[in-house]
Design a protein around this motif. Structure first.
Motif, PDB file in Angstrom:
ATOM      1  N   UNK A 120       0.869  -1.178   0.000  1.00 36.52           N
ATOM      2  CA  UNK A 120       0.000   0.000   0.000  1.00 36.52           C
ATOM      3  C   UNK A 120       0.910   1.234   0.000  1.00 36.52           C
ATOM      4  N   UNK A 121       0.336   2.360  -0.365  1.00 38.11           N
ATOM      5  CA  UNK A 121       1.106   3.594  -0.235  1.00 38.11           C
ATOM      6  C   UNK A 121       1.132   3.987   1.238  1.00 38.11           C
ATOM      7  N   UNK A 122       2.138   4.737   1.622  1.00 37.41           N
ATOM      8  CA  UNK A 122       2.265   5.169   3.017  1.00 37.41           C
ATOM      9  C   UNK A 122       1.025   5.984   3.439  1.00 37.41           C
ATOM     10  N   UNK A 123       0.209   5.447   4.379  1.00 34.81           N
ATOM     11  CA  UNK A 123      -1.036   6.137   4.754  1.00 34.81           C
ATOM     12  C   UNK A 123      -0.793   7.524   5.348  1.00 34.81           C
ATOM     13  N   UNK A 124       0.420   7.733   5.868  1.00 44.43           N
ATOM     14  CA  UNK A 124       0.707   9.026   6.486  1.00 44.43           C
ATOM     15  C   UNK A 124       0.891  10.133   5.443  1.00 44.43           C
ATOM     16  N   UNK A 125       1.360   9.763   4.259  1.00 41.36           N
ATOM     17  CA  UNK A 125       1.674  10.799   3.279  1.00 41.36           C
ATOM     18  C   UNK A 125       0.826  10.722   2.013  1.00 41.36           C
ATOM     19  N   UNK A 126       0.230   9.572   1.735  1.00 45.59           N
ATOM     20  CA  UNK A 126      -0.470   9.412   0.458  1.00 45.59           C
ATOM     21  C   UNK A 126      -1.951   9.104   0.677  1.00 45.59           C
ATOM     22  N   UNK A 127      -2.852   9.906   0.104  1.00 50.64           N
ATOM     23  CA  UNK A 127      -4.287   9.686   0.278  1.00 50.64           C
ATOM     24  C   UNK A 127      -4.747   8.285  -0.159  1.00 50.64           C
ATOM     25  N   UNK A 128      -4.152   7.735  -1.197  1.00 49.85           N
ATOM     26  CA  UNK A 128      -4.530   6.381  -1.599  1.00 49.85           C
ATOM     27  C   UNK A 128      -4.111   5.362  -0.541  1.00 49.85           C
ATOM     28  N   UNK A 129      -3.041   5.664   0.164  1.00 47.86           N
ATOM     29  CA  UNK A 129      -2.622   4.808   1.266  1.00 47.86           C
ATOM     30  C   UNK A 129      -3.617   4.875   2.405  1.00 47.86           C
ATOM     31  N   UNK A 130      -4.105   6.081   2.675  1.00 49.34           N
ATOM     32  CA  UNK A 130      -5.104   6.250   3.727  1.00 49.34           C
ATOM     33  C   UNK A 130      -6.391   5.525   3.359  1.00 49.34           C
ATOM     34  N   UNK A 138       2.441  -6.324   5.282  1.00 47.91           N
ATOM     35  CA  UNK A 138       2.197  -5.085   4.558  1.00 47.91           C
ATOM     36  C   UNK A 138       3.486  -4.341   4.277  1.00 47.91           C
ATOM     37  N   UNK A 139       3.716  -3.988   3.021  1.00 48.97           N
ATOM     38  CA  UNK A 139       4.867  -3.145   2.685  1.00 48.97           C
ATOM     39  C   UNK A 139       4.345  -1.803   2.216  1.00 48.97           C
ATOM     40  N   UNK A 140       5.031  -0.750   2.636  1.00 43.89           N
ATOM     41  CA  UNK A 140       4.560   0.594   2.339  1.00 43.89           C
ATOM     42  C   UNK A 140       5.454   1.278   1.327  1.00 43.89           C
ATOM     43  N   UNK A 152       5.661  -7.871  -4.440  1.00 43.19           N
ATOM     44  CA  UNK A 152       4.444  -8.066  -3.648  1.00 43.19           C
ATOM     45  C   UNK A 152       3.415  -8.707  -4.582  1.00 43.19           C
ATOM     46  N   UNK A 153       2.636  -9.640  -4.052  1.00 43.63           N
ATOM     47  CA  UNK A 153       1.706 -10.376  -4.914  1.00 43.63           C
ATOM     48  C   UNK A 153       0.463  -9.561  -5.244  1.00 43.63           C
ATOM     49  N   UNK A 154       0.126  -8.629  -4.370  1.00 41.37           N
ATOM     50  CA  UNK A 154      -1.012  -7.765  -4.635  1.00 41.37           C
ATOM     51  C   UNK A 154      -0.845  -6.467  -3.869  1.00 41.37           C
ATOM     52  N   UNK A 155      -1.628  -5.485  -4.244  1.00 45.30           N
ATOM     53  CA  UNK A 155      -1.496  -4.214  -3.550  1.00 45.30           C
ATOM     54  C   UNK A 155      -2.616  -3.265  -3.914  1.00 45.30           C
ATOM     55  N   UNK A 156      -2.813  -2.281  -3.037  1.00 44.08           N
ATOM     56  CA  UNK A 156      -3.820  -1.257  -3.308  1.00 44.08           C
ATOM     57  C   UNK A 156      -3.177  -0.152  -4.135  1.00 44.08           C
ATOM     58  N   UNK A 157      -3.694   0.042  -5.327  1.00 47.57           N
ATOM     59  CA  UNK A 157      -3.130   1.053  -6.218  1.00 47.57           C
ATOM     60  C   UNK A 157      -4.243   1.968  -6.698  1.00 47.57           C
ATOM     61  N   UNK A 158      -3.855   3.027  -7.390  1.00 45.34           N
ATOM     62  CA  UNK A 158      -4.860   3.892  -7.997  1.00 45.34           C
ATOM     63  C   UNK A 158      -5.350   3.216  -9.274  1.00 45.34           C
TER      64      UNK A 158
END
Lengths: 225, 263
Positions: B146-156, B175-177, B193-199
């Motif tokens: 995932x993107x870093x939730x602290x800095x990236x809205x998609x991560x949040x 989880x890798x950020x 990473x086998x899967x991830x949350x992306x835009x």
């Protein structure tokens, strides 16, 4: 410092320590070979060893990202041996750091080995010392300061590693989140106070280490960096 | 003699490179863009450049990082954030030009895998994908990015989704950020990473998914990703670019990358 920052510091120290051990194992024979060989490949090998001095760490990180993945050479090997892929793992960081800090270990060792010259080895040989015996009882003690410099510089250089970890680390607290990444995180989230503490710590640590190296070198005048 | 001529050549080469970089930066609009919108603004910038003759130069990164850079005086003309929070803050802090802020796109979060078989393909009734939830529940993978939730809205948004599904805590060890959504995607794309949350925009071109398998996260699982633009330096070319971003033809391009348009 927050607990996370302390964890990051411990991960960093552990990474630097293990990397130095790995690099001594790889670097000792390599530096010895470079100091003795007449091979026409010597110059090319020396250039390759020195490459991380000028290569941007992200370039190294990019190749590592590919090499550690399931289709890369390290990734395939790791999977074949029953492990997972190596990105986002401490092992992956050690591999990256070993490339990244290689010249900082090999060059001082090579310099120390070269400065010993052939004479002590020839004398030892006439006393029937085997090659291995000659290396460990003659070369290693004489190159003591070269080893010291190699260990200290390899350690210090790994402390500041950033680009490689950013590319392959994945920012995992306790596993791959090193101090430089933690600082980066703090700056991005505008936590300048915490960034100052960690940055100041690294600054003081790095300066102290270099001070020690230069002081030792002045005293013994064995190795030039 | 020989050495000094070599040295002067080097100095001349350095001088030329300095001059070149100075002339290139003369007539251009500098855009700081959230990583997820990079491809889109490059295409839009090229179209806009053809019409107006202005050159659009793009710097991409995490919204949080760009915000910190801007606050510290980074020389951007336009900021295309991945949220509304940072542009609003810049407005309140008087850093940006008043009354220029608007929503240029609404982002969509996608759980994506390079593996064709790992997830489903498509959206589901009530937005629930049994397969995706099953994969997350069984943790049939070694890393999820995932993107870093602290800095990236998609991560949040990814964090909110996982919290809503109840997997946030369990998945922590796997989880890798990424530093931003671009890096989060890089981790999945390189199959580390086998899967991830992306835009969605990263895996969706010309109105279709570009490959792999995916689960389009229902928009009620996370706070809307309202991506806002704001003008940082008042000049005519930059204002023209912002106007262009609001045009119907720009909207069509933006939508073809999987974004929605507000209004």
């Amino acid at each position: 410092m927050s607990p996370d920052d302390i964890t990051a510091l411990l991960v960093t120290l552990r990474l630097a320590g293990i990397t130095v051990v790995v690099l001594l194992i790889i670097g000792m024979p390599l530096a010895w070979w470079l100091s003795q060989t007449q091979s026409r490949f010597k110059t090319a090998i020396e250039a390759m060893v020195a490459l991380p001095l000028v290569l941007p760490p992200v370039v190294l990180g990019f190749y590592l990202l590919l090499a550690l993945g399931p289709n890369g050479i390290f990734g395939k090997a790791s999977i074949a041996l029953g492990g997972g892929t190596l990105a986002f793992s401490f092992t992956g960081l050690v591999i990256g750091s070993a490339f990244y800090s290689l010249p900082f270990v090999v060059q001082p060792l090579q310099g120390a080995f070269t400065s010993i010259g052939q004479r002590p080895l020839e004398v030892a040989a006439t006393l029937r010392a085997s090659p291995l015996d000659r290396f460990f009882t003659v070369v290693v003690p004489l190159a003591r300061n070269g080893f010291l410099t190699a260990i200290v510089l390899g350690f210090a250089h790994t402390l500041g590693e950033f680009g490689v970890v950013l590319m392959i680390g994945g920012n995992l607290p306790g596993v791959t989140q090193v101090v430089s990444i933690a600082i980066y995180d703090h700056v991005e989230t505008l936590q300048y106070g915490q960034a100052h503490v960690l940055s100041g710590l690294l600054l003081v640590l790095s300066f102290t280490i270099l001070l020690a190296v230069y002081a030792l070198n002045r005293r013994f005048a064995v190795v030039r960096i | 003699m020989k050495r000094s001529s070599g040295l002067s050549l080097l100095v001349m080469a350095l001088g030329c490179s300095v001059l070149l970089s100075a002339t290139v930066s003369a007539a251009e609009i500098r855009v700081a863009v959230a990583a997820n919108f990079t491809d889109v603004i490059k295409q839009l910038g090229a179209e806009f450049g053809k019409q107006s003759g202005h050159k659009v130069s793009v710097s991409s990164g995490a919204t949080g990082k760009l915000y910190a850079q801007i606050k510290n005086g980074a020389p951007y003309d336009v900021f295309l954030a991945a949220d509304e929070g940072r542009p609003t803050l810049l407005d309140e802090e008087g850093v940006s030009i008043a009354d220029t802020r608007f929503t240029y796109a609404l982002g969509t979060l996608v759980l994506w895998s390079a593996d064709e078989a790992l997830l489903d393909k498509g959206q589901f009734a009530k937005g629930q994908s049994d397969k995706a939830q099953d994969v997350l529940k069984k943790q049939a993978f070694s890393h999820i990015s995932i993107a870093n939730p602290k800095t990236a809205p998609y991560g949040r948004a990814a964090q909110q989704t996982l919290e809503k599904l109840g997997f946030w805590e369990q998945l922590q060890p796997k989880m890798v950020r990424g530093e931003n959504i671009g890096q989060a995607y890089q981790y999945v794309y390189s199959e580390n990473a086998q899967l991830g949350f992306v835009a969605k925009s990263q895996v969706f071109k010309d109105d279709a998914f570009t490959g792999g398998s995916y689960w389009e996260v229902p928009i009620d699982m996370y706070d809307p990703i309202v991506q806002q633009a704001v003008l940082l330096k008042d000049n005519a070319p930059a204002r023209e670019l912002l106007d262009y971003l609001r045009s119907p033809e720009a909207a069509a391009v933006i939508q073809s990358y999987g974004y929605s348009i507000s209004e």
